[in-house]
Design an enzyme around this catalytic site. Structure first.
Site: not given
Length: 323
Positions: A52, A206
């Site tokens: 965050a 990924y």
């Protein structure tokens, strides 16, 4: 005389038309659902957002704070997390926003973070597993895990499992896992978790981790039936964030150049996650996959295989059960 390419490119008409087209494309990037128009409040609710301190995660946390939630910023960097904390408190006017440190690539760090959260928080209503990275250099963590798999999947898997009982006791609650459309190009090979049989080319590793995100979410949702806790995965869009920070400067330059016109900003990229976490329209929906325009879509066929979802889930359970 025929026009040279250089003459065309330098033409004011070409330049103006290109800019206008780019701005039109840019204006069309927003989906139909607008977080600012959603009046849902989160007063009395506790939300945890990993990663965050920057990018999508920061805007997700800011949205929750504006809705009045108690927000836990789960970040790896204390310095950057503190900067995000000050900014979110200032922009939202909500002082009930707090920084807690965790490195999701380290299972020990995830354990310590979870233990502290369970001591501090009596309820958890929203968990957003947002932290992740693409293009991480080849490496094996102290837990014997390939670093991308540890960061993007095993760490979030363990974090969710450790907090799950508290989340269930806080129901209704929502778990949101940020995956990617790249999961369509992913493959399941359980040797990948330990760094074997992997090709480190662009975002291939990924892609595999993002496929496991969707598989895990689907099995988690199945196990949560009847608990009033939902679990969904999503594609945030092609977003101009620091997820590309591990690529060469050439790749990053081209990505940002094209991205200015065609890719989403971090704020725009946060929309589908916020939609899954707070929207009335998604209440009770579980085990689904949403695209960047907040639409329910089918994930890749491999991601829809319930037997493979179970196998992936149980594999990660075994990986983390000895802790």
């Amino acid at each position: 005389m025929p026009l040279e390419l250089s003459d065309i490119l330098c033409s004011p008409v070409w330049i103006i038309s290109t800019v206008v087209l780019g701005l039109v494309v840019r204006s069309q990037r927003r989906g139909s659902w607008n977080p600012r128009a959603c009046k849902v409040e989160l007063k009395g609710k506790t939300a945890i957002v990993t990663g965050a301190n920057t990018g999508i995660g920061k805007f997700i946390a800011l949205d929750f704070a504006r809705r009045g939630a108690r927000v836990i910023l789960a970040c790896r960097s204390e310095a950057r997390g503190s900067d995000a904390l000050r900014e979110i408190r200032e922009l939202s006017g909500n002082a009930d926003v707090h920084l807690r440190l965790v490195d999701v690539s380290s299972l020990e760090s995830v354990q310590e973070f979870s233990a502290a959260i369970l001591q501090e928080e009596k309820e958890i209503h929203i968990l957003v597993n947002n932290a992740g990275a693409s293009g991480l250099p080849k490496g094996i963590t102290a837990d014997g895990l390939e670093v991308s798999f540890a960061t993007n999947h095993v760490g979030p898997f363990l974090l969710t499992n450790l907090l799950l009982d508290r989340i269930k006791s806080s129901a209704p609650a929502r778990i949101v896992n940020v995956s990617s459309v790249n999961h369509w190009r992913g493959k399941v090979d359980f040797s990948h978790f330990h760094g074997k049989n992997l090709v480190y080319r662009m975002d291939e590793v990924y892609n595999h981790t993002k496929l496991h995100n969707v598989l895990w979410t689907n099995e988690l949702a199945r196990r949560l039936k009847g608990t009033d806790v939902t679990a969904n995965s999503l594609h945030p869009g092609v977003v101009m964030t620091e997820v590309m920070r591990h690529y060469s400067w050439v790749v990053r330059f081209l990505f940002n150049l094209v991205g200015f016109f065609f890719f989403k900003t971090s704020e725009e990229g946060a929309t589908s996650t916020i939609y899954c976490a707070v929207a009335e329209e998604t209440e009770g929906i579980s085990g689904k996959y949403f695209d960047s325009d907040c639409s329910l879509v089918l994930p890749a066929p491999t991601a829809r295989d319930p037997a493979l979802s179970l196998k992936s889930f149980e594999f990660c359970e075994r990986l983390t059960s000895k802790l």
